[in-house]
Scaffold this active site. Structure first.
Site: not given
Ligand code: PMP
Length: 418
Positions: A130, A207, A210, A233, A373
């Site tokens: 991401h 990270d 998820q 999440k 993203c």
């Molecule tokens: N890493 C991953 C794998 C994600 O799926 C996301 C959210 N789509 C993020 C980071 C970023 O999370 P946040 O927008 O809550 O900061």
């Protein structure tokens, strides 16, 4: 502590949004999750009866609010197998990752030369990250004069420990990777990555955005150095996230943001910082949201993360079957039968991902479309955008069946069959 019966937590009735939109199949939990009554009530009760400044001052009101705030930290720490001092409140996972990257880029200047990354060093990421777990490392690499190296992913978006080992070398100082891909649902071999990182003296940054919501997670046992995840999440509110760091690392990592509440002594020339976690929590914190985050962690603990994973593993199988039952659909990520998190990203040949999303939305099925993203990953998949359907505790087989039935009609609707 907020508790619930597991059966109730798996039912849509426990979630006000899902009650309000009883006609919708909400398949976008990888973007953000819906909060149960229990979490909303915990936030509401705190806001109505305990809300006050935390940590500053000696009033009874401050004491009560601080108790709730620190109680939330304890719940979150317990939930991910961390010590209390190892959990820092941040804005979200993105912020947590930036806090680590910015702190490391200041390490040489602010008394932590052992953490400094320098010219010629290497930072390793995967091509599946991401952007939140890529751009902060690009900046760190540029500031440090270090090289950013990316692990190759295949045409399905997958990578293995051997692919990683091919990129890691004696100059590797840090490996940043997602525990669960938000696009492919691939579950990374965390323990093996940690072992590889340790063999070359590199730090690991996980990270867990998820994974924390969906898998049993014991960060202490996994041995990662840092990890990032978001409240929104995992059944909690937006506006707050967590950074996990091993206590001794957090105590020496320079704070990315400085200001009130982070210091022991300030002179006109400089400042001495408190140990973790306070050294990172500059300024007034999102206390109500933190309390909601803690309630969400308790709620998930109450269900049991083994149960959550079992539920989602079953849904993952149903999602894969639903998507693969439709001709001309290309599914990315682990193949049918292989382990994956409860999400699927796919393209329908001849129909743009956004049109697929719109078609599903018109039929009451909420999914996410776009690059999620993760542009470098989509480049590797050979597509600009995918449609993603993702499950959580409140998702049921009916939601997935609706997706499958609608997908069966999508090509005909757009004339792609002609
Ligand atoms: N890493 C991953 C794998 C994600 O799926 C996301 C959210 N789509 C993020 C980071 C970023 O999370 P946040 O927008 O809550 O900061």
């Amino acid at each position: 502590m907020t508790t619930t019966s597991p059966a109730a937590a798996f039912a849509r009735g426990a979630y006000p949004y899902l009650r309000t939109h009883a006609d919708r199949a909400y398949l976008d939990s990888a973007a953000t999750s819906q909060r149960p009554d229990a979490v909303l009530e915990a936030e509401d009760t705190f806001a109505r009866t305990e809300y006050a400044a935390v940590h500053r001052g000696s009033s009874m009101a401050t004491g009560e609010a601080t108790w709730a705030f620190e109680g939330a930290r304890e719940s979150i720490a317990r939930f991910v197998g961390a010590g209390e001092r190892e959990i820092v409140f941040t804005e979200n996972a993105t912020d947590s990752l930036n806090v680590v990257a910015l702190g490391l880029s200041d390490a040489a200047l602010f008394g932590a030369p052992e953490l400094a990354i320098g010219a010629g060093d290497e930072i390793v990421v995967t091509a599946a990250e991401h952007h939140a777990n890529l751009i902060p490392w690009q900046r760190l690499a540029r500031r440090a004069g270090a090289a950013l190296r990316a692990v190759h992913v295949d045409a399905q978006g997958l990578w293995t420990i051997d692919d990683l080992a091919a990129v890691v070398g004696p100059r590797t100082r840090l490996i940043a990777f997602a525990h669960v891909s938000n696009v492919t649902g691939l579950i990374a071999p965390v323990a093996e990555v940690v072992q590889l990182a340790r063999s070359v003296g590199a730090l690991t940054v996980l990270d867990a955005c998820q994974s924390a919501p969906h898998l049993p997670l014991d960060l202490g046992a996994l041995g990662v150095d840092f990890a990032a995840f978001s409240s929104h999440k995992m059944l909690g509110p937006t506006g707050v996230g967590a950074l996990f760091g091993r206590a001794e690392l957090l105590d020496s990592l320079p704070p990315a943001r400085t200001g009130g509440s982070t210091i022991t002594t300030v002179t006109l020339e400089g400042a001495e910082f408190l140990p973790a976690p306070q050294r990172f929590e500059a300024g007034t914190q999102p206390v109500t949201q933190a309390v909601g985050f803690g309630a969400a962690a308790d709620y998930l603990s109450g269900i049991g993360m083994d149960r959550v994973r079992a539920h989602e593993a079953e849904l993952a199988g149903l999602l894969v079957d639903a998507v693969l039952s439709v001709p001309s659909v290309r599914l990315f990520g682990p193949g049918a039968g292989a382990e994956r998190a409860g999400l699927v990203s796919f393209v329908v040949d001849g129909v743009h991902a956004h049109d697929v999303g719109q078609f599903l939305d018109d039929r009451g099925i909420t999914v996410r479309t776009g690059h999620h993203c993760a542009q470098p990953l989509h480049r590797a998949l050979g597509v600009a955008a995918t449609t993603r359907a993702s499950a959580y505790v409140y998702t049921n087989a009916d939601d997935v069946a609706r997706l499958g039935a609608a997908l069966a009609e999508v090509r005909a609707f757009f004339g792609a069959d002609r």
